[in-house]
Write an enzyme that holds these catalytic residues in place. Structure first.
Site, PDB file in Angstrom:
ATOM      1  N   TYR A 182       0.839  -1.213   0.000  1.00  0.00           N
ATOM      2  CA  TYR A 182       0.000   0.000   0.000  1.00  0.00           C
ATOM      3  C   TYR A 182       0.871   1.259   0.000  1.00  0.00           C
ATOM      4  O   TYR A 182       0.427   2.318  -0.433  1.00  0.00           O
ATOM      5  CB  TYR A 182      -0.913   0.027   1.237  1.00  0.00           C
ATOM      6  CG  TYR A 182      -2.131  -0.866   1.138  1.00  0.00           C
ATOM      7  CD1 TYR A 182      -2.014  -2.246   1.048  1.00  0.00           C
ATOM      8  CD2 TYR A 182      -3.416  -0.323   1.151  1.00  0.00           C
ATOM      9  CE1 TYR A 182      -3.144  -3.059   0.966  1.00  0.00           C
ATOM     10  CE2 TYR A 182      -4.545  -1.128   1.072  1.00  0.00           C
ATOM     11  CZ  TYR A 182      -4.391  -2.497   0.983  1.00  0.00           C
ATOM     12  OH  TYR A 182      -5.507  -3.299   0.895  1.00  0.00           O
ATOM     13  N   GLN A 290     -21.186   5.206   4.039  1.00  0.00           N
ATOM     14  CA  GLN A 290     -20.558   4.349   3.030  1.00  0.00           C
ATOM     15  C   GLN A 290     -21.320   4.506   1.714  1.00  0.00           C
ATOM     16  O   GLN A 290     -22.562   4.363   1.683  1.00  0.00           O
ATOM     17  CB  GLN A 290     -20.586   2.901   3.522  1.00  0.00           C
ATOM     18  CG  GLN A 290     -19.346   2.108   3.177  1.00  0.00           C
ATOM     19  CD  GLN A 290     -19.434   1.441   1.800  1.00  0.00           C
ATOM     20  OE1 GLN A 290     -20.343   1.725   1.019  1.00  0.00           O
ATOM     21  NE2 GLN A 290     -18.481   0.567   1.518  1.00  0.00           N
ATOM     22  N   HIS A 323     -18.626   4.109   6.945  1.00  0.00           N
ATOM     23  CA  HIS A 323     -17.427   3.666   6.249  1.00  0.00           C
ATOM     24  C   HIS A 323     -16.201   3.881   7.139  1.00  0.00           C
ATOM     25  O   HIS A 323     -15.971   5.009   7.603  1.00  0.00           O
ATOM     26  CB  HIS A 323     -17.295   4.492   4.956  1.00  0.00           C
ATOM     27  CG  HIS A 323     -16.338   3.906   3.981  1.00  0.00           C
ATOM     28  ND1 HIS A 323     -16.085   4.494   2.754  1.00  0.00           N
ATOM     29  CD2 HIS A 323     -15.564   2.794   4.025  1.00  0.00           C
ATOM     30  CE1 HIS A 323     -15.201   3.765   2.104  1.00  0.00           C
ATOM     31  NE2 HIS A 323     -14.868   2.730   2.845  1.00  0.00           N
ATOM     32  N   TRP A 399     -12.603   6.973  -4.117  1.00  0.00           N
ATOM     33  CA  TRP A 399     -11.929   5.695  -3.858  1.00  0.00           C
ATOM     34  C   TRP A 399     -10.920   5.451  -4.970  1.00  0.00           C
ATOM     35  O   TRP A 399     -11.197   5.717  -6.144  1.00  0.00           O
ATOM     36  CB  TRP A 399     -12.905   4.529  -3.875  1.00  0.00           C
ATOM     37  CG  TRP A 399     -13.997   4.539  -2.843  1.00  0.00           C
ATOM     38  CD1 TRP A 399     -14.485   5.605  -2.164  1.00  0.00           C
ATOM     39  CD2 TRP A 399     -14.741   3.403  -2.402  1.00  0.00           C
ATOM     40  NE1 TRP A 399     -15.488   5.212  -1.323  1.00  0.00           N
ATOM     41  CE2 TRP A 399     -15.672   3.864  -1.455  1.00  0.00           C
ATOM     42  CE3 TRP A 399     -14.719   2.036  -2.720  1.00  0.00           C
ATOM     43  CZ2 TRP A 399     -16.574   3.003  -0.812  1.00  0.00           C
ATOM     44  CZ3 TRP A 399     -15.616   1.183  -2.085  1.00  0.00           C
ATOM     45  CH2 TRP A 399     -16.526   1.663  -1.131  1.00  0.00           C
ATOM     46  N   LYS A 402      -9.461  -0.582  -6.458  1.00  0.00           N
ATOM     47  CA  LYS A 402      -9.122  -1.672  -5.530  1.00  0.00           C
ATOM     48  C   LYS A 402      -8.324  -2.710  -6.313  1.00  0.00           C
ATOM     49  O   LYS A 402      -8.828  -3.274  -7.282  1.00  0.00           O
ATOM     50  CB  LYS A 402     -10.384  -2.336  -4.969  1.00  0.00           C
ATOM     51  CG  LYS A 402     -11.287  -1.383  -4.210  1.00  0.00           C
ATOM     52  CD  LYS A 402     -11.018  -1.466  -2.735  1.00  0.00           C
ATOM     53  CE  LYS A 402     -11.839  -0.446  -1.986  1.00  0.00           C
ATOM     54  NZ  LYS A 402     -11.245   0.043  -0.767  1.00  0.00           N
ATOM     55  N   ASN A 405      -5.565  -8.027  -5.348  1.00  0.00           N
ATOM     56  CA  ASN A 405      -4.622  -9.089  -5.730  1.00  0.00           C
ATOM     57  C   ASN A 405      -3.186  -8.572  -5.825  1.00  0.00           C
ATOM     58  O   ASN A 405      -2.230  -9.318  -5.641  1.00  0.00           O
ATOM     59  CB  ASN A 405      -5.058  -9.756  -7.042  1.00  0.00           C
ATOM     60  CG  ASN A 405      -5.294  -8.716  -8.128  1.00  0.00           C
ATOM     61  OD1 ASN A 405      -5.595  -7.550  -7.817  1.00  0.00           O
ATOM     62  ND2 ASN A 405      -5.150  -9.100  -9.381  1.00  0.00           N
ATOM     63  N   ARG A 408      -2.595  -6.676  -1.493  1.00  0.00           N
ATOM     64  CA  ARG A 408      -2.791  -7.420  -0.248  1.00  0.00           C
ATOM     65  C   ARG A 408      -1.862  -8.624  -0.196  1.00  0.00           C
ATOM     66  O   ARG A 408      -1.599  -9.268  -1.218  1.00  0.00           O
ATOM     67  CB  ARG A 408      -4.252  -7.858  -0.099  1.00  0.00           C
ATOM     68  CG  ARG A 408      -5.110  -6.702   0.368  1.00  0.00           C
ATOM     69  CD  ARG A 408      -6.518  -7.120   0.593  1.00  0.00           C
ATOM     70  NE  ARG A 408      -7.287  -6.019   1.162  1.00  0.00           N
ATOM     71  CZ  ARG A 408      -8.605  -6.007   1.258  1.00  0.00           C
ATOM     72  NH1 ARG A 408      -9.304  -7.048   0.828  1.00  0.00           N
ATOM     73  NH2 ARG A 408      -9.237  -4.984   1.796  1.00  0.00           N
TER      74      ARG A 408
HETATM   75  N1  UDP Z   1      -3.593  -1.291   4.991  1.00  0.00           N
HETATM   76  C1  UDP Z   1      -2.260  -1.274   4.659  1.00  0.00           C
HETATM   77  N2  UDP Z   1      -1.666  -2.424   4.203  1.00  0.00           N
HETATM   78  C2  UDP Z   1      -2.371  -3.574   4.056  1.00  0.00           C
HETATM   79  C3  UDP Z   1      -3.728  -3.588   4.364  1.00  0.00           C
HETATM   80  C4  UDP Z   1      -4.321  -2.428   4.827  1.00  0.00           C
HETATM   81  O1  UDP Z   1      -1.583  -0.262   4.752  1.00  0.00           O
HETATM   82  O2  UDP Z   1      -1.771  -4.572   3.631  1.00  0.00           O
HETATM   83  C5  UDP Z   1      -4.202  -0.057   5.520  1.00  0.00           C
HETATM   84  C6  UDP Z   1      -4.394   0.997   4.429  1.00  0.00           C
HETATM   85  O3  UDP Z   1      -4.372   2.266   5.023  1.00  0.00           O
HETATM   86  C7  UDP Z   1      -5.768   0.672   3.933  1.00  0.00           C
HETATM   87  C8  UDP Z   1      -6.478   0.330   5.210  1.00  0.00           C
HETATM   88  O4  UDP Z   1      -5.512  -0.358   5.991  1.00  0.00           O
HETATM   89  O5  UDP Z   1      -6.361   1.755   3.240  1.00  0.00           O
HETATM   90  C9  UDP Z   1      -7.734  -0.549   5.071  1.00  0.00           C
HETATM   91  O6  UDP Z   1      -7.535  -1.573   4.160  1.00  0.00           O
HETATM   92  P1  UDP Z   1      -8.257  -1.568   2.715  1.00  0.00           P
HETATM   93  O7  UDP Z   1      -8.212  -0.199   2.191  1.00  0.00           O
HETATM   94  O8  UDP Z   1      -7.634  -2.626   1.877  1.00  0.00           O
HETATM   95  O9  UDP Z   1      -9.707  -1.958   3.143  1.00  0.00           O
HETATM   96  P2  UDP Z   1     -11.054  -1.673   2.325  1.00  0.00           P
HETATM   97  O10 UDP Z   1     -11.060  -0.212   1.974  1.00  0.00           O
HETATM   98  O11 UDP Z   1     -11.022  -2.520   1.105  1.00  0.00           O
HETATM   99  O12 UDP Z   1     -12.128  -2.022   3.274  1.00  0.00           O
HETATM  100 MN    MN Z   2      -9.747   1.297   1.820  1.00  0.00          MN
END
Ligand code: UDP
Ligand code: MN
Length: 411
Positions: A182, A290, A323, A399, A402, A405, A408
């Site tokens: 990230y 959200q 959210h 946003w 995403k 893959n 994460r």
């Molecule tokens: N995050 C990160 N590394 C990771 C997973 C999460 O830094 O491997 C942090 C990052 O700030 C991210 C937040 O945790 O925006 C929430 O995770 P994500 O955005 O993937 O969640 P979603 O928005 O899909 O619910």
């Molecule tokens: Mn997020």
């Protein structure tokens, strides 16, 4: 001794002092009549005391702010924006009465001071109706059941707000985490866009939590902006990275953030600012709607529905789906929120259960019992994958793509 005394008294009144037909009072009779007089006096004093107590209590009652007997209790209201702090009635009554002991002149000065202070407070305190007009967006919900504003584009008067907060000389904090992939993928864009659009014209401190200081991108910030970077231990699972933010944020508020800022926001890194995200978003406890759920029925929300989890919300309950990508408030409010959510997360770990949407499920549970004092419309955090319905007048944050893959670590 006593007998002798009575005899003496009797002998003194004896010689012709009583008419012959009047029955002679014995010592006992006299004592009884004396006691009766004392008894009557006592009763009189007691009833006067009772009456005056009733008058004082009644006077305080009709002068109390609520006009009910609730005023005798302490009012705890750490949240309410414009709430009146009520104390015990007696100390305040006593304090007010002590002014009477001072000279008239002094009393006038005192009254003048109080009036001036009150006037200043009125000038200082921003009221909801000074800046917020819910009728400007009749097609959407702008006020919650508990009378908190839902801030939509068009409902707020930015000039009034700016004027107020400029006088207050506020500092706003913003925490963001970028762990693992990230960091390279999202962090720079997030900070650069926040520098441009977040709380323009006000002091901002970015609290950046990353797992490797050497990978911190070079970013030049504008005037009034600074950042602090912290190295944090990366969790193995992305779910834990996301959830452990609650613990880390709480610790940082306690050790330093509470002394450095007036308001704090906590945001996901996978989003970009597109337009002004300003002082209209500030409040004691702020939640974000959200984007995908703002029109849905609460029973459709993806709350945690298993009763074994601390984040459990039964069907039939809940107000909105909030959210976790944006929440905020005063440091003390955010501290409480993060601590409570983390408690729930730990309890779930102990019980070998994980809430469906991780920290977001716990956040929704928290907001169910701790109602936000301000809610941001989905315009503040929009997903363009939904399209652009007419409700969405100005997107402030959007946003990012995403790419689970790619970013994460254990999908
Ligand atoms: N995050 C990160 N590394 C990771 C997973 C999460 O830094 O491997 C942090 C990052 O700030 C991210 C937040 O945790 O925006 C929430 O995770 P994500 O955005 O993937 O969640 P979603 O928005 O899909 O619910
Ligand atoms: Mn997020």
């Amino acid at each position: 001794m006593q007998r002798q005394g009575v005899a003496l008294w009797e002998s003194r009144i004896r010689p012709g002092s009583c008419p012959p037909e009047a029955p002679r009072l014995t010592a006992t009779d006299r004592r009884q009549s004396h006691e009766k007089i004392m008894n009557d006096k006592g009763k009189l004093i007691l009833s006067m005391l009772i009456v005056s107590t009733v008058i004082v209590v009644f006077w305080e009652y009709i002068n109390s702010p609520e006009g009910s007997f609730l005023w005798i209790y302490h009012s705890k209201d750490p949240i309410g924006d414009g709430s009146i702090q009520k104390g015990w009635w007696f100390p305040s009554w006593f304090k007010n009465r002590t002014y009477n002991y001072q000279g008239d002149e002094e009393e006038d000065i005192e009254k003048g001071k109080v009036k001036k202070q009150r006037k200043e407070d009125e000038d200082e305190e921003l009221q909801l109706w000074d800046w917020f007009n819910p009728k400007k967006r009749p097609e959407v919900l702008t006020v919650t059941e508990w009378k908190a504003p839902v801030v939509w584009e068009g409902t707020y008067n930015r000039a009034v707000l700016e004027n107020y907060y400029a006088k207050q000389k506020i500092t706003v904090g913003l925490t963001v985490f970028a762990v693992g992939k990230y960091l390279e993928r999202y962090l720079k864009e997030f900070i650069v866009s926040a520098d441009r659009f977040f709380m323009v014209g006000h002091k901002v401190i970015f609290y950046i939590m990353i797992d490797d200081l050497s990978r911190m991108p070079l970013i030049e910030l504008g005037r009034l902006r600074s950042f602090k970077v912290f190295e944090i231990k990366p969790e193995k699972r992305w779910q834990d990275i996301s959830m452990m933010r609650m613990k880390t944020i709480g610790e940082h508020i306690l050790t330093h953030i509470q002394h450095e800022v007036d308001y704090l926001f906590c945001m996901d890194v996978d989003q970009v600012f597109q337009d002004n995200f300003g002082v209209e978003t500030l409040g004691q406890l702020v939640a974000q709607l959200q984007a995908w759920w703002y029109k849905a029925d609460p029973d459709e929300f993806t709350y945690e529905r298993r009763s074994e989890s601390a984040a459990y919300i039964p069907f039939g309950e809940g107000d909105f789906y909030y959210h976790a990508a944006i929440f905020g408030g005063t440091p003390i409010q955010v501290l409480n929120l993060t601590q409570e959510c983390f408690k729930g997360i730990l309890q779930d770990k102990k019980n070998h259960i994980e809430a469906q949407w991780h920290d977001e499920s716990h956040l929704n549970k928290y907001f169910l019992h701790n109602k936000p004092t301000k809610i941001l419309s989905p315009e503040f955090c929009w997903d363009y994958h939904i399209g652009l319905p007419p409700d969405i007048k100005a997107v402030k944050i959007s946003w990012q793509q995403k790419e689970y893959n790619l970013v994460r670590n254990n999908v």
